[in-house]
Motif scaffolding. Structure first.
Motif, PDB file in Angstrom:
ATOM      1  N   ARG A  49       0.821  -1.225   0.000  1.00 20.15           N
ATOM      2  CA  ARG A  49       0.000   0.000   0.000  1.00 20.15           C
ATOM      3  C   ARG A  49       0.850   1.270   0.000  1.00 20.15           C
ATOM      4  O   ARG A  49       0.325   2.352   0.222  1.00 20.15           O
ATOM      5  CB  ARG A  49      -0.901  -0.007   1.244  1.00 20.15           C
ATOM      6  N   ARG A  50       2.105   1.141  -0.250  1.00 17.00           N
ATOM      7  CA  ARG A  50       3.008   2.286  -0.093  1.00 17.00           C
ATOM      8  C   ARG A  50       2.590   3.479  -0.956  1.00 17.00           C
ATOM      9  O   ARG A  50       2.665   4.630  -0.515  1.00 17.00           O
ATOM     10  CB  ARG A  50       4.441   1.876  -0.454  1.00 17.00           C
ATOM     11  N   ASP A  51       2.150   3.220  -2.175  1.00 13.93           N
ATOM     12  CA  ASP A  51       1.790   4.313  -3.083  1.00 13.93           C
ATOM     13  C   ASP A  51       0.463   4.965  -2.713  1.00 13.93           C
ATOM     14  O   ASP A  51       0.079   5.972  -3.311  1.00 13.93           O
ATOM     15  CB  ASP A  51       1.712   3.790  -4.523  1.00 13.93           C
ATOM     16  N   LYS A  52      -0.230   4.397  -1.714  1.00 15.68           N
ATOM     17  CA  LYS A  52      -1.528   4.953  -1.308  1.00 15.68           C
ATOM     18  C   LYS A  52      -1.467   5.574   0.088  1.00 15.68           C
ATOM     19  O   LYS A  52      -2.486   5.991   0.618  1.00 15.68           O
ATOM     20  CB  LYS A  52      -2.590   3.844  -1.331  1.00 15.68           C
ATOM     21  N   ARG A  53      -0.276   5.650   0.638  1.00 16.07           N
ATOM     22  CA  ARG A  53      -0.160   6.169   2.003  1.00 16.07           C
ATOM     23  C   ARG A  53      -0.037   7.688   2.035  1.00 16.07           C
ATOM     24  O   ARG A  53       0.668   8.283   1.234  1.00 16.07           O
ATOM     25  CB  ARG A  53       1.049   5.545   2.715  1.00 16.07           C
ATOM     26  N   ARG A  54      -0.715   8.254   3.013  1.00 15.92           N
ATOM     27  CA  ARG A  54      -0.553   9.679   3.290  1.00 15.92           C
ATOM     28  C   ARG A  54       0.725   9.876   4.098  1.00 15.92           C
ATOM     29  O   ARG A  54       1.344   8.914   4.536  1.00 15.92           O
ATOM     30  CB  ARG A  54      -1.766  10.205   4.072  1.00 15.92           C
ATOM     31  N   VAL A  63      -7.208   6.583  -3.776  1.00 13.76           N
ATOM     32  CA  VAL A  63      -6.185   6.562  -4.825  1.00 13.76           C
ATOM     33  C   VAL A  63      -6.469   5.405  -5.779  1.00 13.76           C
ATOM     34  O   VAL A  63      -6.665   4.264  -5.360  1.00 13.76           O
ATOM     35  CB  VAL A  63      -4.779   6.416  -4.215  1.00 13.76           C
ATOM     36  N   ASP A  64      -6.502   5.712  -7.050  1.00 20.50           N
ATOM     37  CA  ASP A  64      -6.785   4.694  -8.070  1.00 20.50           C
ATOM     38  C   ASP A  64      -5.516   3.891  -8.344  1.00 20.50           C
ATOM     39  O   ASP A  64      -4.534   4.407  -8.853  1.00 20.50           O
ATOM     40  CB  ASP A  64      -7.275   5.364  -9.358  1.00 20.50           C
ATOM     41  N   ASP A  65      -5.554   2.614  -7.995  1.00 16.20           N
ATOM     42  CA  ASP A  65      -4.400   1.752  -8.239  1.00 16.20           C
ATOM     43  C   ASP A  65      -4.631   0.814  -9.416  1.00 16.20           C
ATOM     44  O   ASP A  65      -3.843  -0.098  -9.666  1.00 16.20           O
ATOM     45  CB  ASP A  65      -4.050   0.949  -6.988  1.00 16.20           C
TER      46      ASP A  65
END
Length: 210
Positions: A49-54, A63-65
Motif C-alpha cells: 500500500r506504499r503508493d496509497k499512504r498519506r 487513490v486509483d491503483d
C-alpha cells in the motif's frame, strides 16, 4: 580452513496483507519439509500500500491503483486454486481494508530483538488474519498475539509507535523497490528470483538448480 558446507540462503519479500504471501509461506514450508539440507530464510518486509499512504502513514483508499472488480475476482479465483493445491485453510480470500504496516513494524522489532520468537510471531500474524479474520492493524490484536507467543506485550506496543522503526521500514521498502521488487511474495536466491506463490518444485529449482 573449515570443511563446513555453506548454508543456502533465501530471501523472501512479503506483506502480511497479501494472501499469496500466506500461500507462498505454506509452499516454502512444504519445500523445507522435504529438503535434506538446512536453509536460512531472511524475511524482507514489503508494503503493498506504499503508493496509497498519506504522510501520516494512513491509507488513502481513494487513490486509483488500477485494481477493479475483475482484478479482485481473478485474485479470489487464484487464491482458491492455490488453497486446494497447497492444502491451506483460509477463512477469507482477500483483506482489502486491512493495514499491515503496524504488524510489519511489530514483526521487524521482534525479528531484531527476539529472533528466537520471531518465527512463531510471524506465523501468528498470518494465521490471525487469514484463519480467524482478526485485524492485524490493531495494536490490541498484535499485543494479544505477542502475549500468546511469549513476547513482552508492552515492548510490542511501544514498537508499533516507534518512529525510528518506521523509518527503518521505509528504508527497507525503498531498498526493495530499488532492487526491482514490484510485487510479493518474491523469493530471491543468489540473484535469481521466483515471483508469486510458486509451488515447492519451483523453489527447489531456484535453490538447487535443475
Amino acid at each position: 580452513m573449515s570443511d563446513t558446507e555453506p548454508v543456502d540462503q533465501l530471501t523472501i519479500y512479503a506483506d502480511y496483507v497479501c494472501p499469496f504471501c500466506y500461500l507462498g509461506k505454506r509452499s516454502l514450508e512444504q519445500y523445507r519439509e522435504r529438503r535434506e539440507k538446512p536453509l536460512e530464510v531472511e524475511w524482507h518486509p514489503f508494503d503493498l500500500r506504499r503508493d496509497k499512504r498519506r504522510e501520516d502513514g494512513s491509507i488513502d483508499h481513494s487513490v486509483d491503483d488500477g485494481k477493479d472488480d475483475d482484478y479482485f475476482e481473478q485474485a479470489r479465483e487464484n487464491v482458491r486454486r492455490l488453497q486446494a493445491e497447497y492444502d491451506v485453510e483460509m477463512s477469507q480470500e482477500l483483506a482489502i481494508d486491512v493495514d499491515s504496516l503496524p504488524a510489519q513494524q511489530a514483526s521487524w522489532y521482534v525479528r531484531q530483538h527476539h529472533p528466537d520468537e520471531w518465527p512463531a510471531f510471524d506465523a501468528a500474524i498470518y494465521e490471525a488474519l487469514w484463519q480467524t479474520e482478526r485485524n492485524i492493524g490493531d495494536p490490541d490484536v498484535l499485543g494479544s498475539l505477542a502475549e500468546d507467543t511469549g513476547l513482552p506485550t508492552d515492548e510490542i506496543r511501544d514498537a508499533i509507535d516507534d518512529s525510528g522503526l518506521r523509518a527503518e521500514l521505509e528504508e527497507l521498502f525503498t531498498d526493495a523497490h530499488q532492487r526491482g521488487i514490484t510485487g510479493v511474495p518474491t523469493f530471491v536466491h543468489e540473484g535469481y528470483a521466483a515471483r508469486g506463490a510458486v509451488p515447492p518444485a519451483q523453489l527447489e529449482r531456484l535453490l538447487e538448480g535443475e
